[in-house]
Design a protein around this motif. Structure first.
Motif, mmCIF file in Angstrom:
data_model
loop_
_atom_site.group_PDB
_atom_site.id
_atom_site.type_symbol
_atom_site.label_atom_id
_atom_site.label_comp_id
_atom_site.label_asym_id
_atom_site.label_seq_id
_atom_site.Cartn_x
_atom_site.Cartn_y
_atom_site.Cartn_z
ATOM 1 N N LEU A 131 0.830 -1.209 0.000
ATOM 2 C CA LEU A 131 0.000 0.000 0.000
ATOM 3 C C LEU A 131 0.861 1.255 0.000
ATOM 4 C CD1 LEU A 131 -2.782 -1.106 2.494
ATOM 5 C CD2 LEU A 131 -3.193 -0.276 0.172
ATOM 6 N N ILE A 132 1.890 1.249 0.821
ATOM 7 C CA ILE A 132 2.758 2.432 0.906
ATOM 8 C C ILE A 132 3.485 2.668 -0.418
ATOM 9 C CG2 ILE A 132 4.824 3.388 2.006
ATOM 10 C CD1 ILE A 132 3.941 1.860 4.566
ATOM 11 N N LEU A 133 4.144 1.619 -0.919
ATOM 12 C CA LEU A 133 4.993 1.789 -2.096
ATOM 13 C C LEU A 133 4.190 1.902 -3.395
ATOM 14 C CD1 LEU A 133 7.914 -0.716 -1.321
ATOM 15 C CD2 LEU A 133 7.865 1.766 -0.992
ATOM 16 N N GLU A 134 3.208 1.039 -3.576
ATOM 17 C CA GLU A 134 2.500 1.017 -4.853
ATOM 18 C C GLU A 134 1.582 2.213 -5.042
ATOM 19 O OE1 GLU A 134 1.059 -2.798 -6.363
ATOM 20 O OE2 GLU A 134 2.148 -3.783 -4.730
ATOM 21 N N GLU A 184 -8.157 9.728 -7.427
ATOM 22 C CA GLU A 184 -9.146 8.712 -7.793
ATOM 23 C C GLU A 184 -8.463 7.382 -8.100
ATOM 24 O OE1 GLU A 184 -12.640 6.723 -8.717
ATOM 25 O OE2 GLU A 184 -12.302 8.606 -7.639
ATOM 26 N N ALA A 185 -7.361 7.426 -8.862
ATOM 27 C CA ALA A 185 -6.628 6.206 -9.192
ATOM 28 C C ALA A 185 -6.106 5.535 -7.928
ATOM 29 C CB ALA A 185 -5.471 6.528 -10.137
ATOM 30 N N ALA A 186 -5.590 6.339 -7.000
ATOM 31 C CA ALA A 186 -5.039 5.798 -5.753
ATOM 32 C C ALA A 186 -6.127 5.134 -4.916
ATOM 33 C CB ALA A 186 -4.355 6.899 -4.955
ATOM 34 N N GLU A 187 -7.303 5.723 -4.867
ATOM 35 C CA GLU A 187 -8.391 5.157 -4.074
ATOM 36 C C GLU A 187 -8.870 3.826 -4.651
ATOM 37 O OE1 GLU A 187 -11.084 4.225 -1.343
ATOM 38 O OE2 GLU A 187 -9.529 5.768 -1.196
ATOM 39 N N VAL A 188 -8.979 3.759 -5.966
ATOM 40 C CA VAL A 188 -9.406 2.514 -6.607
ATOM 41 C C VAL A 188 -8.354 1.425 -6.392
ATOM 42 C CG1 VAL A 188 -9.963 1.373 -8.791
ATOM 43 C CG2 VAL A 188 -10.789 3.690 -8.337
ATOM 44 N N TYR A 189 -7.090 1.787 -6.565
ATOM 45 C CA TYR A 189 -6.014 0.814 -6.396
ATOM 46 C C TYR A 189 -5.936 0.345 -4.951
ATOM 47 C CZ TYR A 189 -1.668 -1.509 -7.725
ATOM 48 O OH TYR A 189 -0.710 -2.461 -8.015
ATOM 49 N N ARG A 190 -6.194 1.235 -4.018
ATOM 50 C CA ARG A 190 -6.222 0.853 -2.604
ATOM 51 C C ARG A 190 -7.321 -0.200 -2.367
ATOM 52 N NH1 ARG A 190 -4.184 3.429 1.654
ATOM 53 N NH2 ARG A 190 -3.859 5.307 0.394
ATOM 54 N N ARG A 191 -8.481 -0.010 -2.984
ATOM 55 C CA ARG A 191 -9.565 -0.983 -2.839
ATOM 56 C C ARG A 191 -9.147 -2.334 -3.412
ATOM 57 N NH1 ARG A 191 -13.221 2.957 -4.930
ATOM 58 N NH2 ARG A 191 -13.866 1.535 -6.598
ATOM 59 N N TYR A 192 -8.451 -2.309 -4.528
ATOM 60 C CA TYR A 192 -7.952 -3.536 -5.148
ATOM 61 C C TYR A 192 -7.023 -4.288 -4.200
ATOM 62 C CZ TYR A 192 -4.390 -6.083 -7.840
ATOM 63 O OH TYR A 192 -3.475 -7.008 -8.286
ATOM 64 N N MET A 214 -6.667 -3.903 -0.861
ATOM 65 C CA MET A 214 -7.344 -4.287 0.380
ATOM 66 C C MET A 214 -8.243 -5.506 0.151
ATOM 67 S SD MET A 214 -6.353 -2.223 2.804
ATOM 68 C CE MET A 214 -7.609 -2.076 4.061
ATOM 69 N N ARG A 215 -8.880 -5.552 -0.996
ATOM 70 C CA ARG A 215 -9.741 -6.691 -1.327
ATOM 71 C C ARG A 215 -8.904 -7.961 -1.428
ATOM 72 N NH1 ARG A 215 -11.414 -8.464 -6.497
ATOM 73 N NH2 ARG A 215 -13.367 -9.670 -6.472
ATOM 74 N N ALA A 216 -7.751 -7.879 -2.101
ATOM 75 C CA ALA A 216 -6.862 -9.033 -2.224
ATOM 76 C C ALA A 216 -6.338 -9.456 -0.852
ATOM 77 C CB ALA A 216 -5.703 -8.706 -3.160
ATOM 78 N N ARG A 217 -5.957 -8.475 -0.034
ATOM 79 C CA ARG A 217 -5.454 -8.785 1.310
ATOM 80 C C ARG A 217 -6.496 -9.517 2.140
ATOM 81 N NH1 ARG A 217 -5.419 -4.336 5.828
ATOM 82 N NH2 ARG A 217 -7.600 -4.968 5.594
ATOM 83 N N ASP A 218 -7.711 -8.998 2.163
ATOM 84 C CA ASP A 218 -8.764 -9.585 2.999
ATOM 85 C C ASP A 218 -9.123 -10.995 2.538
ATOM 86 O OD1 ASP A 218 -8.771 -7.263 4.442
ATOM 87 O OD2 ASP A 218 -10.581 -6.440 3.515
ATOM 88 N N ARG A 219 -9.145 -11.209 1.218
ATOM 89 C CA ARG A 219 -9.462 -12.540 0.714
ATOM 90 C C ARG A 219 -8.338 -13.521 1.012
ATOM 91 N NH1 ARG A 219 -9.876 -13.485 -4.341
ATOM 92 N NH2 ARG A 219 -11.099 -15.353 -3.926
ATOM 93 N N ALA A 220 -7.086 -13.081 0.894
ATOM 94 C CA ALA A 220 -5.953 -13.959 1.204
ATOM 95 C C ALA A 220 -5.964 -14.360 2.676
ATOM 96 C CB ALA A 220 -4.638 -13.269 0.851
ATOM 97 N N ILE A 221 -6.238 -13.405 3.544
ATOM 98 C CA ILE A 221 -6.308 -13.706 4.978
ATOM 99 C C ILE A 221 -7.434 -14.691 5.254
ATOM 100 C CG2 ILE A 221 -6.917 -12.717 7.233
ATOM 101 C CD1 ILE A 221 -5.335 -10.221 6.400
ATOM 102 N N GLY A 222 -8.569 -14.505 4.601
ATOM 103 C CA GLY A 222 -9.695 -15.416 4.787
ATOM 104 C C GLY A 222 -9.351 -16.840 4.370
ATOM 105 N N ILE A 223 -8.623 -16.986 3.259
ATOM 106 C CA ILE A 223 -8.235 -18.312 2.779
ATOM 107 C C ILE A 223 -7.304 -18.989 3.778
ATOM 108 C CG2 ILE A 223 -6.939 -19.540 1.001
ATOM 109 C CD1 ILE A 223 -7.950 -17.366 -0.968
ATOM 110 N N ILE A 224 -6.320 -18.241 4.279
ATOM 111 C CA ILE A 224 -5.370 -18.798 5.243
ATOM 112 C C ILE A 224 -6.078 -19.224 6.522
ATOM 113 C CG2 ILE A 224 -3.398 -18.225 6.731
ATOM 114 C CD1 ILE A 224 -2.424 -16.405 4.407
#
Length: 236
Positions: free
Chosen positions: A88-91, A196-204, A206-216
């Motif tokens: 999140l910080i770097l990208e 706007e681009a940063a907010e959309v990318y942040r959602r992308y 965060m969504r990947a993070r939350d799903r990965a945590i759920g799978i683990i």
């Protein structure tokens, strides 16, 4: 898994073959990696297998575990959170710079990557993950900070592992949402709307993070030892 000679060195080829076997879950998280078995499966020498394992250990895909020796790394929830915090910080910063300076022609070349990824969704895992990875790399490289890109590339194997893990537990509709978010990033970039681009990318992310945590967490909960502990606790 047989290693064949080509323009790559045998060490690079062996490393790539074992890496792919880990990422495709041919070798499962926590599984011990026996050099003799790896030699039999890949057809290369024990020396090359050891060199490949050292490289994969540096990438974080393999780790040492007491008397068991080298085992396939298993991402923890904390590791996933830490990795995505760093992403999140770097990208996000790289994306802001990318939006400010990317030529329109580069954006034109990026759009087909998303078209290809969507066409591959649910049918061709390698194509989907490769095209999505190329799209993200275009943002990294277009951000103009080589050091930040080097840091992110040091995480590439684990990022790719998570991407494969997500792909295999994702419906076509969910793939459409992912590609839709990336299209929105491109649209914002064309309009030079960095916020706007940063907010959309942040959602992308965060969504990947939350799903990965759920799978683990689901994997841990489904293990026999985890179920046994739950029963014992309930009995007490």
């Amino acid at each position: 898994m047989r290693v064949r000679a080509d323009n790559e060195t045998f060490r690079e080829k062996a490393t790539n073959v074992i890496r792919e076997a880990i990422m495709s879950v041919h070798y499962k998280p926590g599984e011990a990696l026996i050099e003799r078995h790896l030699c039999d499966e890949t057809g290369v020498s024990r020396t090359l297998v050891r060199e490949a394992l050292r490289l994969l250990e540096a990438e974080g895909l393999v780790r040492r575990e007491g008397t068991r020796g080298l085992v396939v790394s298993e991402l923890s929830v904390d590791e996933v959170r830490d990795m995505f915090d760093l992403r999140l910080i770097l990208e996000i910063e790289l994306l802001r710079r990318f939006v400010a300076q990317v030529p329109e022609t580069d954006l034109d070349r990026m759009a087909p990557l998303l078209d290809g990824a969507l066409a591959a969704a649910g049918r061709r895992e390698d194509d989907y993950t490769r095209l999505l990875s190329r799209f993200v790399h275009q943002i990294w490289e277009g951000g103009g900070n080589a050091v930040a890109v080097q840091v992110l590339e040091s995480l590439q194997s684990r990022i790719s592992y998570i991407r494969v893990m997500l792909y295999r537990t994702t419906t076509y509709d969910e793939h459409q949402i992912t590609i839709g978010l990336m299209r929105d990033v491109l649209t914002a970039a064309r309009a030079r709307q960095a916020d706007e681009a940063a907010e959309v990318y942040r959602r992308y992310l965060m969504r990947a993070r939350d799903r990965a945590i759920g799978i683990i967490e689901d994997r841990k909960a489904s293990r026999p030892d985890a179920r046994t502990r739950k029963v014992e606790t309930k009995d007490k």
